[in-house]
Design an enzyme around this catalytic site. Structure first.
Site, mmCIF file in Angstrom:
data_model
loop_
_atom_site.group_PDB
_atom_site.id
_atom_site.type_symbol
_atom_site.label_atom_id
_atom_site.label_comp_id
_atom_site.label_asym_id
_atom_site.label_seq_id
_atom_site.Cartn_x
_atom_site.Cartn_y
_atom_site.Cartn_z
ATOM 1 N N GLU A 47 8.176 -23.131 34.092
ATOM 2 C CA GLU A 47 9.441 -23.218 34.812
ATOM 3 C C GLU A 47 9.330 -24.279 35.911
ATOM 4 O O GLU A 47 8.295 -24.451 36.531
ATOM 5 C CB GLU A 47 9.760 -21.864 35.445
ATOM 6 N N LYS A 119 18.685 -20.327 32.325
ATOM 7 C CA LYS A 119 18.174 -19.033 32.776
ATOM 8 C C LYS A 119 19.323 -18.087 33.125
ATOM 9 O O LYS A 119 20.208 -18.434 33.902
ATOM 10 C CB LYS A 119 17.276 -19.255 33.992
ATOM 11 N N CYS A 160 11.051 -17.028 33.294
ATOM 12 C CA CYS A 160 10.557 -16.341 34.490
ATOM 13 C C CYS A 160 11.181 -14.958 34.709
ATOM 14 O O CYS A 160 10.821 -14.011 34.030
ATOM 15 C CB CYS A 160 10.740 -17.240 35.711
#
Length: 291
Positions: A47, A119, A160
């Protein structure tokens, strides 16, 4: 380790990204080339590969929209030069209205971007030691889960904080993903407590391989990330693990192990949809049952 049928070599590039985009890209490129030289066919970076900076002003001064981003173009050329399937775990790209996307890019060996994933889950947390994050103040969350077809099988994309939401991973597995990607920049505090157990859980409960390239160490903006990039098989076995320093880990992935594991424990097949009953008075229910 040779590529054949449903087997391939996966690599994680562990980084310590800073505030300077060009340096971060150079560091990533060096390790991607190293992974390719060691026989990797699929290479994942963590990330925020292109920049890791807490200041909103510094971030927006450094990033650009994807279509004119020099680092995105550089990663496309890198995939062409190395001949790998390059999964840029995420980059920050500028959107309209002073917002950014935390975006994963999957690039084929011809340099074409075949998948993008923004995300979904924003890291808005207050940790016990006073560490606080409000990702939603800067980034626009994604709204679609994304999987992509690699030559060996299907890859499900996450980033993440998505790791803490098992329904996303189950949905990707039910859609056919046999490898789940979890590039991350986990904090030192949360990583030490939860990184290994969450990644192994996602592998076990979906019968999937998990590939998780991480940021690690003390960064230029003062934050500290956990590192320990991991490649995990569908039974929850750790196949490769990084440490705290930047570097490359590799493992051979035999995708036939995913359906074998899912047949052994068919939790995806056995799952059932259900509702949640309204609250009732437990003491009354007990008395009624006994009367």
């Amino acid at each position: 380790m040779a590529e054949s049928g449903r087997s391939f070599v996966a690599a994680c590039v562990q980084m310590r990204s800073g505030k300077t985009v060009a340096k971060n890209v150079d560091d990533a490129a060096r390790m991607v080339r190293e992974a390719a030289e060691q026989g990797a066919h699929y290479v994942q970076t963590p990330e925020m590969t292109n920049i890791l900076v807490r200041s909103r002003a510094e971030l927006f001064a450094a990033i650009m929209p994807e279509e004119v981003s020099p680092e995105v173009a550089a990663f496309q050329e890198l995939a062409r030069a190395t001949g790998v399937w390059l999964h840029v775990g995420s980059v920050a790209v500028k959107l309209e209205g002073e917002r950014a996307a935390n975006r994963a890019l999957v690039i084929d060996p011809d340099g074409d971007i075949i998948s993008r994933y923004d995300k979904i889950h924003m890291f808005d947390v207050d940790l016990p030691d006073g560490e606080s994050w409000r990702e939603s103040e800067t980034y626009r969350p994604g709204e679609q889960a994304v999987s992509t077809l690699l030559p060996w099988g299907r890859l499900g994309l996450t980033i993440c904080y998505d790791l803490r939401f098992p329904l996303l991973h189950r949905a990707l597995a039910e859609h056919g993903s046999e490898v789940l990607a979890s590039p991350a920049a986990f904090t030192q505090q949360t990583g030490a407590a939860h990184w290994h157990v969450l990644l192994r859980a996602r592998a076990i409960e979906t019968g999937s391989f998990v590939v998780a390239a991480a940021q690690g160490g003390k960064h230029e903006d003062g934050r500290e990330t956990y590192g320990h990039s991991l490649i995990i098989d569908p039974w929850g076995k750790v196949l490769a693990e990084g440490g705290e320093e930047p570097g490359v880990i590799l493992a051979e992935i035999d995708l036939d192990k995913s359906p074998q594991t899912r047949k052994r424990i068919p939790s995806l097949e056995n799952g059932r949809r259900f509702g949640v009953a309204p609250e009732s008075s437990e003491p009354t229910a007990i008395r009624d049952a006994a009367s």
